[in-house]
Scaffold this active site. Structure first.
Site: not given
Lengths: 95, 487
Positions: B176, B77, B152
């Protein structure tokens, strides 16, 4: 109905030094009013004698010897800055 | 069977025996990413050259020096800093930012032999649950490209679901990792607060943030967490507790396991078909010997608003570091320092990020601090107490990971309030610091449904044991997406 005026947007944006346009003020005044309205349900909860929770896991005094370590070279760190001079970060005029 | 369709555990078996080379794995992986990412846009940056060079280097090593993730491709990420590789947080503010150090998890992955193949898309600064607030455009759900992958960590989930990588890392501040894992039909774990070092994870809300793991199988997830967990001198909130080998927990034995099912988790706001899939999953666990009982969580309906106040308040403090002077985006339109701050942030931050900073500033201001921020912290105590009571009697709490399947693109506009029903399920694990994972438990209209298992602090072993037993008794994890849309 909760209100959060365009002046309120400017007032709080100034604190955190975020520039806001007229359009921004419009958008955020509506959105933040919605948020304030939404979180007002917390007022229903009886929190008498309840301690605030600041951290999810109880940890006390995480300490170590204060010894300098050779971590990163000054030049390497300065390389990320927009502008530099004599080993320091250079910023625009303050006045 | 292609190499990219294999799990990390399967790849390991082949790589360690020398039946395939890292170079072969990497070539196929990069080729798959090139073809697939045109359709789903999971990556912000594909590290083609670095991955190839690393593969060659790894192929030169001797068998006795090879770690547990030797030669396994992984995606990261883009809010986890990577030495000499852009880390954008999906924001204009960090569009060209190249970190000068590695996050601790990156050092651990490197030591274990994993190969970072690139940086994955996300909501800007991890603020959102659809990956639509990314400055670089949204990611699409591999099961149906008309839908969001969640967020997210949407890129991290989509990349694994689409077979681009077997493993990825994400971060979970309020669901997330688990929510996109559920929307993309894969396994996603948010470990206990402090289980994984956050040194090098760009801070969003420091009392909630935790790095989490994505994979297609429970075994792979347990393997990845075993590698990245542990105490770190650079993160004083990391726990000194010993890290077990989580793969040893996958015994299949859940006889006598006590499962609490909160009534609100299957009630109002939860899609009926999602609830039905979860009830069926509970039936599977019962058939394996688990005992499921309903429980009440009296303050659970306040969890989302408690989260909004606390996460925004912490975010406004954390994001004050982005000043455009030391690193990151810098406005061209400033005549003095004051203007530089205002304009850099005005031009560099997206709307959702600004909104949360402004709301957090309001909640922390002298007039509202006591009645909003401190009050939310007190309600947080009550929510944590509710869970503490349940966990005195039960081993795990189970419910849906999300209230619905994936949203259509643009359906929610990334608006926080629309996600209230989902947040009731997602944020308690963060507010209480407890571990929770999502494992696939069905499909509704060809979109995946996730089963959420929450556990005792530092008892990730039980979560993996339960998830693995369930996974092996079902075959949802064997289905793969066709990456098509237009339905």
């Amino acid at each position: 109905m909760t209100t959060f005026s365009k002046d309120d947007v400017k007032y709080f944006a100034d604190f955190v030094r975020i520039g806001v346009s007229e359009e921004d003020k419009e958008i955020f005044s509506a959105k933040i009013a919605d948020l304030i309205e939404s979180v007002s349900n917390l007022k229903e909860v009886d929190v008498t004698n309840v301690e605030p929770m600041t951290h999810p896991i109880a940890m006390i005094n995480v300490l170590r010897e204060d010894q300098p370590k050779d971590i990163l070279d000054r030049e390497i760190m300065l390389a990320s800055a927009e502008d530099q001079e004599d080993g320091s970060i250079k910023v625009p005029d303050i006045l | 069977m292609t190499l990219t369709s294999k799990t990390a555990a399967e790849l390991q078996a082949l790589l360690q025996k020398g039946e395939v080379t890292v170079k072969e794995v990497m070539e196929e992986t990069l080729q798959t990413i090139e073809q697939t990412d045109k359709k789903i846009h999971a990556f912000i940056h594909v590290a083609t050259d670095e991955a190839k060079a690393r593969a060659e280097q790894l192929d030169q090593t001797t068998a006795d020096t090879r770690g547990r993730l030797f030669g396994v491709p992984i995606g990261i990420k883009d809010n986890i800093v990577t030495l000499d590789m852009t880390t954008t947080c999906a924001s204009k503010m960090l569009e060209d930012f190249v970190p000068v150090y590695n996050a601790t998890v990156m050092n651990k992955l490197e030591a274990a032999g994993a190969v970072n193949v690139g940086k994955l898309n996300m909501d800007e600064f991890a603020m959102g649950s659809t990956t639509e607030t990314s400055y670089f455009g949204n990611t699409l759900n591999p099961w149906n490209t008309d839908y969001v992958p969640g967020g997210s960590s949407g890129g991290s989930a989509a990349a694994v679901a689409a077979g681009e990588v077997p493993l990825s890392l994400g971060s979970d501040t309020g669901g997330s990792v688990r929510q996109p894992a559920a929307f993309c039909g894969i396994v996603g774990m948010k470990p206990t607060y402090g289980r994984v070092s956050r040194f090098g994870l760009t801070a969003f809300a420091s009392s909630l943030d935790q790095i989490g793991t994505f994979s297609r199988t429970v075994e792979d997830n347990a393997l990845l967490l075993s590698v990245i967990a542990g105490e770190d001198d650079n993160d004083s909130s990391s726990s000194a507790k010993q890290v077990p080998d989580y793969t040893q927990a996958l015994t299949g034995d859940v006889k006598g396991l006590k499962v609490a099912v909160p009534t609100s988790y299957l009630g109002e706001g939860v899609d009926e078909e999602v609830a039905a899939a979860v009830k069926e999953a509970l039936g599977v666990l019962e058939s394996l010997g688990a005992v499921c009982e309903e429980v009440e969580l009296p303050h659970i309906q306040y969890a989302p608003t408690t989260y909004y106040v606390i996460s925004s308040s912490e975010a406004q403090s954390n994001l004050s570091r982005f000043d455009g002077l030391r690193y990151g985006f810098h406005t061209e339109n400033a005549e003095n320092l004051e203007q530089a701050y205002f304009r850099t942030r005005q031009e560099g931050f997206g709307e959702e990020v600004k909104k949360r900073i402004l709301f957090g500033t309001y909640a922390m201001s002298a007039d509202h601090h006591e009645d909003l921020y401190v009050r939310a912290q007190k309600v947080r105590t009550l929510i944590a107490q509710d869970f503490n009571e349940v966990f005195e009697k039960y081993d795990v709490v189970i419910g849906p990971t999300t209230a619905t399947t994936a949203f259509k693109l643009g359906e929610t506009g990334g608006d926080q309030l629309v996600h209230y029903a989902n947040d009731v399920l997602a944020v308690p694990a963060n507010l209480t610091g407890r571990p929770a994972l999502s494992v696939p438990c069905g499909f509704v209209n060809e979109l995946p449904v996730g089963l959420q298992i929450m556990g005792k602090h530092f008892d990730e072993e039980t979560l993996y044991k339960v998830a693995h037993a369930y996974e092996q008794a079902t075959d949802f994890h064997k289905r793969t997406p066709s990456i098509q849309g237009g339905n």
